[in-house]
Enzyme design. Structure first.
Site, PDB file in Angstrom:
ATOM      1  N   THR A   1       2.128   0.749  -5.156  1.00  0.00           N
ATOM      2  CA  THR A   1       1.426  -0.401  -4.586  1.00  0.00           C
ATOM      3  C   THR A   1       1.557  -1.628  -5.472  1.00  0.00           C
ATOM      4  O   THR A   1       1.885  -2.732  -5.001  1.00  0.00           O
ATOM      5  CB  THR A   1      -0.063  -0.056  -4.400  1.00  0.00           C
ATOM      6  OG1 THR A   1      -0.177   1.020  -3.470  1.00  0.00           O
ATOM      7  CG2 THR A   1      -0.845  -1.258  -3.880  1.00  0.00           C
TER       8      THR A   1
ATOM      9  N   ALA B   1       0.849  -1.197   0.000  1.00  0.00           N
ATOM     10  CA  ALA B   1       0.000   0.000   0.000  1.00  0.00           C
ATOM     11  C   ALA B   1       0.875   1.235   0.000  1.00  0.00           C
ATOM     12  O   ALA B   1       1.875   1.296   0.719  1.00  0.00           O
ATOM     13  CB  ALA B   1      -0.915   0.006   1.231  1.00  0.00           C
ATOM     14  N   CYS B   2       0.514   2.208  -0.833  1.00  0.00           N
ATOM     15  CA  CYS B   2       1.213   3.493  -0.866  1.00  0.00           C
ATOM     16  C   CYS B   2       0.184   4.612  -0.739  1.00  0.00           C
ATOM     17  O   CYS B   2      -1.016   4.364  -0.848  1.00  0.00           O
ATOM     18  CB  CYS B   2       2.035   3.637  -2.146  1.00  0.00           C
ATOM     19  SG  CYS B   2       1.044   3.842  -3.650  1.00  0.00           S
ATOM     20  N   PRO B   3       0.608   5.846  -0.504  1.00  0.00           N
ATOM     21  CA  PRO B   3      -0.350   6.926  -0.258  1.00  0.00           C
ATOM     22  C   PRO B   3      -1.378   7.135  -1.362  1.00  0.00           C
ATOM     23  O   PRO B   3      -2.544   7.359  -1.071  1.00  0.00           O
ATOM     24  CB  PRO B   3       0.542   8.162  -0.085  1.00  0.00           C
ATOM     25  CG  PRO B   3       1.819   7.618   0.462  1.00  0.00           C
ATOM     26  CD  PRO B   3       1.991   6.283  -0.220  1.00  0.00           C
TER      27      PRO B   3
END
Length: 488
Positions: free
Chosen positions: A16, A8-10
């Site tokens: 991701t 998961a990334c921002p």
């Protein structure tokens, strides 16, 4: 070895899925089995209970809080960032193997061998990493509100001019045949979306820290920050405070009869009372004073100071291509939009222009001198044109992952150039996203376009020069991360 992983990334756009692909390829190379849940914008199929039960270890490669991480409480957990997964997936697999070896009873039903998620003691995670994940979780949920609200407001200005903010409330007067009424509607809907920014930021920072019971206290604290004019800084403080308060309350042992209503009644009630009270009575005023001072400082920036700020923010946008440092610069710019000052609008323009530079510059470099790039990089250059034009800095990731020592400094140099020139030209932007598609909404668009072109040329030239210094072109087959990026 059986491994389950979550990435998961921002923004949930590129990092991701690249991290997931890299982990899958690394596991295949070592003969291990892996299932990856990508908590990204495109959604994913969640890991089943049996997948988690049968796993020997868990890898969490995330720059934000992982949703439903309590599923892994009985498993050895290895944590890292998405950048670590992209650049060294094999290292994370090896760490998972070591963790599984130290916890042989964790396979199957097992017994809990890891602390509860809120304890912050999972292997490989320090407080600094945790803090960054909490903040980035809040930012990741804010971005859709920023994009929707900002583009609606920008559209309203394009249709009705800047005076559209003085239009009467559309609930009182709306003429479907009037373009001005539609512009007013877009402006008021966009403004309504912007009113959620601080509460959403605070609410999901708290959520990342202490799960669902902290959502209400976080939103309440964020709303209190807005009410006392504490702005984004107040939202950050309120979110961290709400997460800490609810996390502390969860540690209090209560009778079994009361435990069932704690998450849905007691914790939200006490958390909201404590956080809201502290924000209104104790913390709000000094934070608001700090925000006022910050706004005054920004408004007073001229000459060399403005150039240096533009260069700094431009470099931050490029250095990790959509990662946490990029999001810090972006959030700083978006936070300024709520003040409406000319300097804040100039900062937003500088940040967006600088963010467009890395993908465009690398696409240009790969087109002009393809022999300096691998086949996979040349293939990645085609979508990089569109990604860069759309202000999606992640388009530079395939190039940066393959050759970081040459690509990243070159990208930073070009983006810093654009940021400084944009500030020098006084270009302004009210839309927080959109790239070249919102160019007509930019103040001084021709000079702004010139700043972007200058940065692209500087960065492309720098990377081509750097590529010629002691480096033979890599084959596409030797760069698994590059090939995974093409799919993204």
């Amino acid at each position: 070895m059986r491994v389950v992983a979550v990435t998961a990334c921002p923004t949930g756009i590129a990092h991701t899925y690249m991290a997931a692909e890299a982990l899958e390829q690394a596991a295949k190379a070592t003969g291990d089995e892996i299932l990856v849940e990508t908590q990204g914008s495109a959604g994913s199929t969640a890991l089943s209970a049996s997948d988690v039960r049968d796993a020997d270890a868990v890898i969490l490669a995330a720059d934000v809080g992982v949703t439903d991480r309590e599923r892994f409480a009985s498993k050895p957990v290895v944590e890292g960032t998405v950048k670590q997964a992209i650049n060294d997936a094999a290292g994370l697999i090896e760490r998972a193997r070591d963790a599984a070896g130290r916890h042989p009873a964790s396979a199957g039903a097992g017994t809990p061998s890891e602390p509860e998620p809120e304890s912050g003691e999972v292997a490989g995670t320090g407080f600094g990493t945790r803090l960054r994940q909490w903040l980035m979780t809040g930012v990741s949920y804010v971005i859709p509100f920023v994009a929707a609200g900002g583009l609606l407001i920008a559209l309203s200005f394009a249709i009705g001019g800047y005076q559209i903010t003085e239009a009467p409330d559309v609930t009182e007067r709306f003429d479907p045949a009037s373009l001005t009424s539609w512009a007013a509607l877009a402006n008021q809907v966009g403004s309504a979306a912007f009113e959620f920014l601080v509460p959403v930021l605070a609410g999901f920072i708290a959520f990342a820290m202490a799960d669902r019971p902290a959502l209400a206290p976080g939103f309440v604290g964020g709303a209190a920050a807005v009410a006392v004019d504490a702005g984004f800084l107040g939202g950050l403080v309120a979110g961290l405070l709400a997460g800490a308060v609810v996390g502390g309350l969860r540690r209090i042992r209560v009778p079994r009869a009361v435990a069932g209503i704690m998450p849905v009644v007691v914790l939200p009630f006490l958390g909201s009372l404590i956080v809201g009270g502290l924000m209104f009575v104790l913390l709000g005023a000094p934070i608001a004073a700090a925000m006022t001072a910050l706004t005054g400082w920004l408004n007073g920036l001229t000459g060399v100071s403005a150039l240096l700020l533009g260069a700094l923010l431009g470099g931050m946008i490029a250095v990790d291509a959509g990662g946490p440092i990029n999001k810090v610069a972006y959030t700083f710019a978006v936070g300024g939009l709520t003040t409406g000052s000319d300097t804040a609008l100039q900062i937003m323009a500088a940040v967006m222009g600088a963010g467009m530079v890395p993908p465009l510059a690398l696409a240009l470099a790969a087109t002009v001198r393809g022999s300096s790039f691998s086949r996979a990089e040349r293939e990645s250059s085609r979508p990089a044109w569109l990604l860069g034009a759309s202000f999606i800095t992640e388009g530079a990731i395939p190039f940066a992952a393959a050759d970081p020592l040459r690509v990243i400094p070159s990208a930073v140099l070009g983006s810093a150039t654009t940021g400084a020139l944009s500030m020098a030209f006084g270009a302004t932007l009210r839309a927080p996203h959109g790239g070249v598609f919102v160019l007509p909404l930019v103040g001084d668009p021709l000079l702004y376009f010139l700043a972007i072109v200058a940065g692209v040329l500087v960065s492309a030239l720098a990377v081509l020069v750097a590529k010629r210094i002691g480096r033979a072109p890599r084959s596409a087959e030797s760069a698994p991360v590059e090939s995974s990026a093409v799919t993204v």
